[in-house]
Design an enzyme around this catalytic site. Structure first.
Site, PDB file in Angstrom:
ATOM      1  CG  HIS A  74      27.108  32.849  46.494  1.00  0.00           C
ATOM      2  ND1 HIS A  74      28.256  32.895  47.248  1.00  0.00           N
ATOM      3  CD2 HIS A  74      26.980  31.558  46.100  1.00  0.00           C
ATOM      4  CE1 HIS A  74      28.795  31.689  47.287  1.00  0.00           C
ATOM      5  NE2 HIS A  74      28.054  30.862  46.586  1.00  0.00           N
ATOM      6  CE1 TYR A 203      35.621  39.851  49.616  1.00  0.00           C
ATOM      7  CE2 TYR A 203      33.441  38.903  49.968  1.00  0.00           C
ATOM      8  CZ  TYR A 203      34.440  39.342  49.110  1.00  0.00           C
ATOM      9  OH  TYR A 203      34.244  39.276  47.750  1.00  0.00           O
ATOM     10  CE  LYS A 299      31.623  46.073  42.388  1.00  0.00           C
ATOM     11  NZ  LYS A 299      31.078  44.733  42.602  1.00  0.00           N
ATOM     12  CE1 TYR A 387      31.634  41.183  47.131  1.00  0.00           C
ATOM     13  CE2 TYR A 387      29.650  39.979  46.532  1.00  0.00           C
ATOM     14  CZ  TYR A 387      31.004  39.997  46.808  1.00  0.00           C
ATOM     15  OH  TYR A 387      31.732  38.834  46.747  1.00  0.00           O
TER      16      TYR A 387
HETATM   17  P1  RFL Z   1      43.487  39.995  31.165  1.00  0.00           P
HETATM   18  O1  RFL Z   1      42.713  38.883  31.768  1.00  0.00           O
HETATM   19  O2  RFL Z   1      44.755  40.407  31.794  1.00  0.00           O
HETATM   20  O3  RFL Z   1      43.750  39.589  29.640  1.00  0.00           O
HETATM   21  C1  RFL Z   1      44.629  40.327  28.815  1.00  0.00           C
HETATM   22  C2  RFL Z   1      45.115  39.415  27.718  1.00  0.00           C
HETATM   23  O4  RFL Z   1      45.974  40.164  26.833  1.00  0.00           O
HETATM   24  C3  RFL Z   1      47.134  39.405  26.538  1.00  0.00           C
HETATM   25  N1  RFL Z   1      48.235  40.324  26.187  1.00  0.00           N
HETATM   26  C4  RFL Z   1      48.638  40.548  24.922  1.00  0.00           C
HETATM   27  N2  RFL Z   1      48.215  40.057  23.755  1.00  0.00           N
HETATM   28  C5  RFL Z   1      48.856  40.490  22.628  1.00  0.00           C
HETATM   29  N3  RFL Z   1      49.907  41.367  22.656  1.00  0.00           N
HETATM   30  C6  RFL Z   1      50.351  41.876  23.803  1.00  0.00           C
HETATM   31  N4  RFL Z   1      51.369  42.733  23.832  1.00  0.00           N
HETATM   32  C7  RFL Z   1      49.713  41.476  25.018  1.00  0.00           C
HETATM   33  N5  RFL Z   1      49.896  41.780  26.326  1.00  0.00           N
HETATM   34  C8  RFL Z   1      49.002  41.071  27.009  1.00  0.00           C
HETATM   35  C9  RFL Z   1      47.404  38.617  27.821  1.00  0.00           C
HETATM   36  O5  RFL Z   1      48.196  37.464  27.574  1.00  0.00           O
HETATM   37  C10 RFL Z   1      45.972  38.274  28.260  1.00  0.00           C
HETATM   38  O6  RFL Z   1      45.533  37.045  27.718  1.00  0.00           O
HETATM   39  O7  RFL Z   1      42.576  41.320  31.039  1.00  0.00           O
HETATM   40  P2  RFL Z   1      40.998  41.484  30.798  1.00  0.00           P
HETATM   41  O8  RFL Z   1      40.541  40.619  29.647  1.00  0.00           O
HETATM   42  O9  RFL Z   1      40.743  42.929  30.746  1.00  0.00           O
HETATM   43  O10 RFL Z   1      40.309  40.850  32.085  1.00  0.00           O
HETATM   44  C11 RFL Z   1      40.449  41.437  33.348  1.00  0.00           C
HETATM   45  C12 RFL Z   1      40.375  40.366  34.456  1.00  0.00           C
HETATM   46  O11 RFL Z   1      41.272  39.332  34.139  1.00  0.00           O
HETATM   47  C13 RFL Z   1      40.672  40.935  35.849  1.00  0.00           C
HETATM   48  O12 RFL Z   1      40.100  42.204  36.013  1.00  0.00           O
HETATM   49  C14 RFL Z   1      40.143  40.041  37.004  1.00  0.00           C
HETATM   50  O13 RFL Z   1      40.778  38.793  36.982  1.00  0.00           O
HETATM   51  C15 RFL Z   1      40.360  40.695  38.352  1.00  0.00           C
HETATM   52  N6  RFL Z   1      39.959  39.845  39.493  1.00  0.00           N
HETATM   53  C16 RFL Z   1      38.637  39.729  39.867  1.00  0.00           C
HETATM   54  N7  RFL Z   1      37.676  40.370  39.174  1.00  0.00           N
HETATM   55  C17 RFL Z   1      36.359  40.208  39.501  1.00  0.00           C
HETATM   56  O14 RFL Z   1      35.495  40.824  38.846  1.00  0.00           O
HETATM   57  N8  RFL Z   1      35.949  39.387  40.533  1.00  0.00           N
HETATM   58  C18 RFL Z   1      36.862  38.706  41.277  1.00  0.00           C
HETATM   59  O15 RFL Z   1      36.444  37.929  42.135  1.00  0.00           O
HETATM   60  C19 RFL Z   1      38.259  38.886  40.980  1.00  0.00           C
HETATM   61  N9  RFL Z   1      39.194  38.227  41.677  1.00  0.00           N
HETATM   62  C20 RFL Z   1      40.934  39.137  40.213  1.00  0.00           C
HETATM   63  C21 RFL Z   1      40.516  38.335  41.317  1.00  0.00           C
HETATM   64  C22 RFL Z   1      42.291  39.204  39.881  1.00  0.00           C
HETATM   65  C23 RFL Z   1      43.216  38.502  40.620  1.00  0.00           C
HETATM   66  N10 RFL Z   1      44.585  38.584  40.226  1.00  0.00           N
HETATM   67  C24 RFL Z   1      45.416  37.473  40.024  1.00  0.00           C
HETATM   68  C25 RFL Z   1      45.098  39.858  39.798  1.00  0.00           C
HETATM   69  C26 RFL Z   1      41.435  37.632  42.072  1.00  0.00           C
HETATM   70  C27 RFL Z   1      42.802  37.735  41.757  1.00  0.00           C
HETATM   71  C28 RFL Z   1      43.759  36.998  42.644  1.00  0.00           C
HETATM   72  C1  PHB Z   2      37.868  34.539  44.058  1.00  0.00           C
HETATM   73  O1  PHB Z   2      37.120  33.591  44.271  1.00  0.00           O
HETATM   74  O2  PHB Z   2      38.929  34.419  43.422  1.00  0.00           O
HETATM   75  C2  PHB Z   2      37.521  35.869  44.610  1.00  0.00           C
HETATM   76  C3  PHB Z   2      36.262  36.064  45.145  1.00  0.00           C
HETATM   77  C4  PHB Z   2      35.927  37.314  45.674  1.00  0.00           C
HETATM   78  C5  PHB Z   2      36.864  38.332  45.661  1.00  0.00           C
HETATM   79  C6  PHB Z   2      38.122  38.127  45.100  1.00  0.00           C
HETATM   80  C7  PHB Z   2      38.452  36.893  44.576  1.00  0.00           C
HETATM   81  O3  PHB Z   2      36.535  39.532  46.203  1.00  0.00           O
END
Ligand code: RFL
Ligand code: PHB
Length: 396
Positions: A74, A203, A299, A387
Site C-alpha cells: 500500500h 480510517y 504499531k 505511519y
Molecule cells: P503475542 O502475540 O501476545 O504473543 C505472546 C505469546 O506468548 C504466549 N504466552 C505464554 N507462553 C508461555 N508461558 C506463559 N506464561 C505465557 N503467557 C503468554 C501467548 O500464548 C502468545 O502466543 O505477543 P507478541 O509476540 O509480542 O506480538 C505482539 C502482537 O501480537 C501485537 O502487538 C499486535 O497484534 C497488535 N496489533 C497490531 N499491530 C500492528 O503492528 N499492526 C496492526 O495492524 C495491528 N492490529 C493488533 C491489531 C492487535 C489487536 N488486538 C486483538 C489486540 C488489531 C487488533 C484487533
Molecule cells: C487490521 O487489519 O487488523 C488493522 C489494520 C490497521 C490498523 C489496525 C488493524 O490500524
C-alpha cells in the site's frame, strides 16, 4: 528432565518466533516455550499492516517469500470525517516508503514453518512456566509438559509472552517502571470472505464512533467498529455490524460494500501501556510483554519487530564479539522507540475516535484538527512519517 540452551524464549507469538528464527540462522541456540497449542496461536486474528522495516526484517530472517508474493503493498491510506473521504499518499509524504498488508496470522504461520524446517525446538503447551535466578549468571526456566516438570538452563531469557505473560511478572515489583492509559472503548472486529470495499484502508471518524475498513487479501476483509468498553458480543450479530459500519463510512463506500458471513467476531479493549524496565538481569522483555498500544496506529506488531531487531543485533554482538557492555543499549533504544509509537497510536486514537465525555466544543476542535492535518503538507508528512514507521536505531 534438564536441558540447556543459550537463549530461552518465552512465547511463540510473532516476537518469540521471529527472534528465534534470526538467532537460529545466526547459529545461536534457542528454545521456545509456548503455553498454548500451535493451532490456538494461529487462530488469533490480529494485526494486518507491516511497516517496511518489519517486512525487511522478515526477509532477513528468510521468511519473506510468501509475504512478497501474497502481501499487498500500500502506497497510501485513506481517512474520512463524517463521511467525507480523503486520500493520503504515504509514499509521497514519507519520502518513498510503503507498508505491506499481510496478516499477523500468515506471518506467524510462515515463522512456524521455517522453525519446523530448521529443526529448532518449540515446546507447545508448556504449562506453569517459571523464571528463576534472573539476576544471576545462571538463570533457568522450569515448566510442566506432558505430566512432567522440566528445567531449562540458559544464558539469557527473552520474555516474548505478551501483556498477560509471566516474564514481566518475574521482575520485582519495586524495579518495574510502568505507565498506563485505558480508553473508554474497544474495537469490535469482523473478518469475512468478501472483497475489500476499497483498495486502501479507510480510517473513519464519525459522530457515531470510529470505524476502520481493512483487509487481509483481495478476497478477505477485516472491519472494525468502535464500541463502548462495556459492550459484549451478545449485543451484536452480523446484520447489526454491517448496518452500523455503513452508517460510519463514506456513502460511496457504503453503497458498494459487499457483506457476508463473519468468519470471526471479537472485541479488543484499547489501552496504552509501557514498562520501561525492558531488561532486568538476564531477562529481556520484547513486544507486548513490554508495551501495548491501541491498534489505531497499526504499531503493535511493528514495535514488537523493532524490539526483536535490537535484541537480535545485541545477542549477535554478545555471542560473536563478547560485547556484554552493550546490554544497557537494548532498553535505551527500545523504550525511546516504544514511546514514539505510543505517542502516535494515542494521537491517532484521540484524532479519530468519539469520546462520550466530549462536548460540542471538543467536536469542533476535532473537526478543525482533521481539516488541518488532511490539508496541510506538514500535517500529511507528520502522519505519513509515523505511519510507515520511524527508522531503526543502531546499537553503536
Ligand atoms: P503475542 O502475540 O501476545 O504473543 C505472546 C505469546 O506468548 C504466549 N504466552 C505464554 N507462553 C508461555 N508461558 C506463559 N506464561 C505465557 N503467557 C503468554 C501467548 O500464548 C502468545 O502466543 O505477543 P507478541 O509476540 O509480542 O506480538 C505482539 C502482537 O501480537 C501485537 O502487538 C499486535 O497484534 C497488535 N496489533 C497490531 N499491530 C500492528 O503492528 N499492526 C496492526 O495492524 C495491528 N492490529 C493488533 C491489531 C492487535 C489487536 N488486538 C486483538 C489486540 C488489531 C487488533 C484487533
Ligand atoms: C487490521 O487489519 O487488523 C488493522 C489494520 C490497521 C490498523 C489496525 C488493524 O490500524
Amino acid at each position: 528432565m534438564d536441558t540447556k540452551t543459550q537463549v530461552a524464549i518465552i512465547g511463540a507469538g510473532p516476537s518469540g518466533l521471529l527472534l528465534g528464527q534470526l538467532l537460529t540462522n545466526a547459529g545461536i541456540d534457542n528454545i521456545i516455550l509456548e503455553r498454548k497449542s500451535g493451532d490456538y496461536v494461529l487462530s488469533r486474528i490480529r494485526a494486518g499492516v507491516l511497516e517496511q522495516g518489519t517486512a525487511d526484517l522478515l526477509r532477513e530472517a528468510g521468511v519473506g517469500e510468501r509475504m512478497d508474493e501474497e502481501g499487498i503493498v500500500h502506497t497510501g491510506t485513506d481517512f474520512s470525517f463524517q463521511g467525507e473521504h480523503h486520500h493520503l499518499d504515504l509514499e509521497k509524504y514519507s519520502g518513498g516508503k510503503q507498508v505491506v498488508v499481510y496478516g499477523q496470522t500468515e506471518v506467524t504461520r510462515d515463522l512456524m514453518e521455517a522453525r519446523k524446517k530448521s529443526g529448532a525446538t518449540t515446546v507447545y503447551e508448556a504449562d506453569n512456566v517459571k523464571l528463576h535466578d534472573i539476576e544471576s549468571d545462571s538463570p533457568y526456566v522450569t515448566y510442566y509438559h506432558n505430566e512432567e516438570t522440566f528445567r531449562l538452563d540458559c544464558d539469557y531469557i527473552a520474555g516474548c509472552d505478551g501483556y498477560h505473560g509471566v516474564s514481566r511478572k518475574s521482575i520485582p515489583k519495586d524495579k518495574l517502571v510502568e505507565y498506563e492509559k485505558v480508553y473508554p472503548f474497544g474495537w469490535l472486529g469482523l473478518l469475512s470472505d468478501t472483497p475489500p470495499v476499497h483498495d486502501e484502508l479507510i480510517y473513519c471518524a464519525h459522530e457515531r464512533g470510529f470505524a476502520l475498513c481493512s483487509m487481509r487479501s483481495k478476497t478477505r476483509s477485516r472491519y472494525y467498529l468502535q464500541v463502548p468498553d462495556t459492550d459484549t458480543l451478545d449485543n451484536w450479530n452480523e446484520e447489526k455490524f454491517w448496518a452500523e459500519l455503513k452508517r460510519r463510512i463514506p456513502k460511496k463506500m457504503a453503497d458498494k460494500l459487499v457483506t457476508g458471513p463473519a468468519l470471526e467476531m471479537s472485541i479488543a479493549p484499547l489501552r496504552s501501556y509501557v514498562c520501561e524496565t525492558m531488561q532486568y538481569g538476564k531477562l529481556f522483555l520484547l513486544g507486548d510483554a513490554a508495551h501495548i498500544v491501541p491498534p489505531t496506529g497499526a504499531k503493535g506488531l511493528n514495535l514488537a519487530a523493532s524490539d526483536v531487531e535490537t535484541a537480535f543485533r545485541l545477542f549477535v554482538k554478545i555471542y560473536k564479539e563478547d560485547r556484554t557492555d552493550l546490554i544497557p543499549r537494548y532498553q535505551e533504544i527500545s523504550v525511546a522507540r516504544a514511546w514514539k509509537a505510543v505517542r502516535f497510536s494515542w494521537w491517532m486514537t484521540m484524532f479519530l475516535h468519539r469520546f462520550e465525555s466530549a462536548g460540542r466544543f471538543d467536536f469542533r476542535v476535532q473537526q478543525a484538527e482533521f481539516d488541518y492535518f488532511i490539508h496541510s503538507e506538514a500535517g500529511k508528512a507528520t502522519i505519513a512519517e509515523n505511519y510507515v514507521g520511524l527508522p531503526f536505531e543502531e546499537l553503536e
